[in-house]
Design an enzyme around this catalytic site. Sequence first.
Site, short mmCIF file in Angstrom:
data_model
loop_
_atom_site.label_atom_id
_atom_site.label_comp_id
_atom_site.label_asym_id
_atom_site.label_seq_id
_atom_site.Cartn_x
_atom_site.Cartn_y
_atom_site.Cartn_z
N PRO A 84 0.83 -1.21 0.00
CG PRO A 84 -0.88 -1.60 1.54
CD PRO A 84 0.44 -2.15 1.06
CB CYS A 85 1.11 3.92 -2.48
SG CYS A 85 -0.57 4.50 -2.77
CD GLN A 86 -3.08 3.55 1.22
OE1 GLN A 86 -2.15 2.78 1.10
NE2 GLN A 86 -4.33 3.17 1.04
#
Length: 157
Positions: A84-86
């Site tokens: 996940p890039c968050q």
Amino acid sequence: MKNKKSKSILKVATVFSGIGAIEHALLRKNINHEIIFACDTDRFCKESYFANYNISEDRWFWDIKDLDGKKFTHKVDLFVGGSPCQSFSMVGKRKGLEDIRGQLIFQYIRLVKEIKPKMFIFENVRGLLNHNNGKTWNYILSEFEKLGYNFKYQIMN
């Protein structure tokens, strides 16, 4: 990679699979492939994935942490995913590896080590490269280098 006229079949596995971007690209390019497994936590992604791709329930995994890559050692040609890039995005809080989502990158690395695919694609956001003044990426890069693959990285639009 061969097109559908070829007898070769590219064996593909994905994590953080979403609705299957790489699978869609392979279909669009008429590349003969077989989905070995896919993994995502979102039930709507699973519904879309199953509506669009040839996969059975026993090849779908809900949680990357529960996926035993040793069952797939040398059975995957192309392994694709990105944590996940968050945790790394410039528009997020940028907690990086201190964020539980950011730590999932190590599950991806673990699976590359266990599966030993012929090749892998790890994708994420531009912010991963400059997070913590580049220290995060250099650490992750060193973990990838330990796997013994020749690889390169680039920012793509």
